[in-house]
Motif scaffolding. Structure first.
Motif, mmCIF file in Angstrom:
data_model
loop_
_atom_site.group_PDB
_atom_site.id
_atom_site.type_symbol
_atom_site.label_atom_id
_atom_site.label_comp_id
_atom_site.label_asym_id
_atom_site.label_seq_id
_atom_site.Cartn_x
_atom_site.Cartn_y
_atom_site.Cartn_z
ATOM 1 N N MET A 1 0.856 -1.183 0.000
ATOM 2 C CA MET A 1 0.000 0.000 0.000
ATOM 3 C C MET A 1 0.895 1.236 0.000
ATOM 4 O O MET A 1 1.776 1.381 0.831
ATOM 5 C CB MET A 1 -0.910 -0.032 1.222
ATOM 6 N N GLU A 2 0.632 2.129 -0.927
ATOM 7 C CA GLU A 2 1.442 3.333 -1.075
ATOM 8 C C GLU A 2 0.964 4.420 -0.110
ATOM 9 O O GLU A 2 -0.173 4.382 0.375
ATOM 10 C CB GLU A 2 1.341 3.828 -2.511
ATOM 11 N N PRO A 3 1.819 5.418 0.156
ATOM 12 C CA PRO A 3 1.394 6.525 1.035
ATOM 13 C C PRO A 3 0.185 7.287 0.500
ATOM 14 O O PRO A 3 -0.623 7.794 1.277
ATOM 15 C CB PRO A 3 2.626 7.426 1.087
ATOM 16 N N VAL A 4 0.055 7.363 -0.824
ATOM 17 C CA VAL A 4 -1.106 8.053 -1.406
ATOM 18 C C VAL A 4 -2.396 7.319 -1.036
ATOM 19 O O VAL A 4 -3.412 7.944 -0.725
ATOM 20 C CB VAL A 4 -0.942 8.152 -2.942
ATOM 21 N N ASP A 5 -2.340 6.003 -1.044
ATOM 22 C CA ASP A 5 -3.521 5.222 -0.675
ATOM 23 C C ASP A 5 -3.900 5.444 0.785
ATOM 24 O O ASP A 5 -5.083 5.541 1.124
ATOM 25 C CB ASP A 5 -3.274 3.737 -0.930
ATOM 26 N N VAL A 6 -2.894 5.520 1.647
ATOM 27 C CA VAL A 6 -3.146 5.767 3.069
ATOM 28 C C VAL A 6 -3.755 7.153 3.263
ATOM 29 O O VAL A 6 -4.708 7.335 4.035
ATOM 30 C CB VAL A 6 -1.845 5.609 3.881
ATOM 31 N N LEU A 7 -3.221 8.138 2.528
ATOM 32 C CA LEU A 7 -3.743 9.501 2.630
ATOM 33 C C LEU A 7 -5.185 9.578 2.120
ATOM 34 O O LEU A 7 -6.039 10.225 2.737
ATOM 35 C CB LEU A 7 -2.843 10.455 1.849
ATOM 36 N N LEU A 8 -5.457 8.900 1.012
ATOM 37 C CA LEU A 8 -6.829 8.865 0.499
ATOM 38 C C LEU A 8 -7.779 8.206 1.493
ATOM 39 O O LEU A 8 -8.894 8.685 1.714
ATOM 40 C CB LEU A 8 -6.874 8.127 -0.835
ATOM 41 N N ALA A 9 -7.342 7.097 2.079
ATOM 42 C CA ALA A 9 -8.187 6.412 3.059
ATOM 43 C C ALA A 9 -8.424 7.287 4.290
ATOM 44 O O ALA A 9 -9.543 7.344 4.816
ATOM 45 C CB ALA A 9 -7.562 5.079 3.454
ATOM 46 N N ILE A 14 -12.134 10.815 7.300
ATOM 47 C CA ILE A 14 -12.484 12.107 7.903
ATOM 48 C C ILE A 14 -13.767 12.652 7.274
ATOM 49 O O ILE A 14 -14.671 13.117 7.976
ATOM 50 C CB ILE A 14 -11.327 13.111 7.748
ATOM 51 N N ALA A 15 -13.857 12.590 5.938
ATOM 52 C CA ALA A 15 -15.050 13.085 5.257
ATOM 53 C C ALA A 15 -16.285 12.274 5.656
ATOM 54 O O ALA A 15 -17.361 12.837 5.898
ATOM 55 C CB ALA A 15 -14.854 13.039 3.737
#
Length: 175
Positions: A1-9, A14-15
């Protein structure tokens, strides 16, 4: 899992959490502030997805205008801010419908895309979108701004009993 995926999740969580708090809180001003958090997290999702123009439009239009208009309308019309016992209903039906719709949409999107990347068509950059907006859609944006201004002025007039009230003795209007 890439950092972008973690940030998106994380931003999605939060949303989603702020969205749940928007519809579940009993205080309308707090619901408006949670809406700011939900819309801000959505703008963050757009930034992570490299859609900077859409993110800034999200911040300027929704967070900056719609939520402020909502909060001003609540404050100016002197609407009841707290919980209203005559409007409370059982929550289980709404939770069932909302949860079912969320699970159904998530299953549909996962089945449709299966984590594949979708290439963007040419001409979807900020320059092309800005050119299209300011050439074709200027008049609708200006009409909408006048409409929002008229709604704000109407809310001010409705909230102030001393403006436009008829004098009972003379029958003439004050102001």
């Amino acid at each position: 899992m890439e950092p972008v995926d973690v940030l998106l999740a994380g931003l999605g969580a939060i949303a989603l959490g702020a969205g749940v708090l928007v519809v579940s809180t009993r205080h309308i001003v707090r619901a408006g502030l949670w809406l700011v958090v939900a819309l801000g997290a959505t703008a963050g999702l757009y930034l992570v997805l490299s859609a900077e123009l859409v993110a800034w439009v999200q911040v300027l239009l929704y967070v900056g205008a719609v939520v402020v208009l909502l909060l001003f309308a609540v404050m100016l019309t002197r609407a009841p801010i707290g919980a209203s016992p005559d409007l409370d209903r059982p929550r289980w039906a709404g939770l069932l419908v909302g949860g079912g719709a969320g699970v159904g949409l998530a299953a549909l999107l996962i089945d449709a895309y299966r984590w594949s990347r979708v290439p963007l068509p040419p001409g979807t950059g900020a320059t092309e979108i800005g050119t299209e907006v300011f050439r074709t859609w200027v008049l609708p944006f200006e009409v909408l701004s006048v409409l929002l201004l008229a709604a704000l002025i109407g809310a001010i007039v409705l909230s102030r009993p001393d403006i436009g009230a008829a004098d009972t003795e003379t029958g003439r209007r004050e102001g």
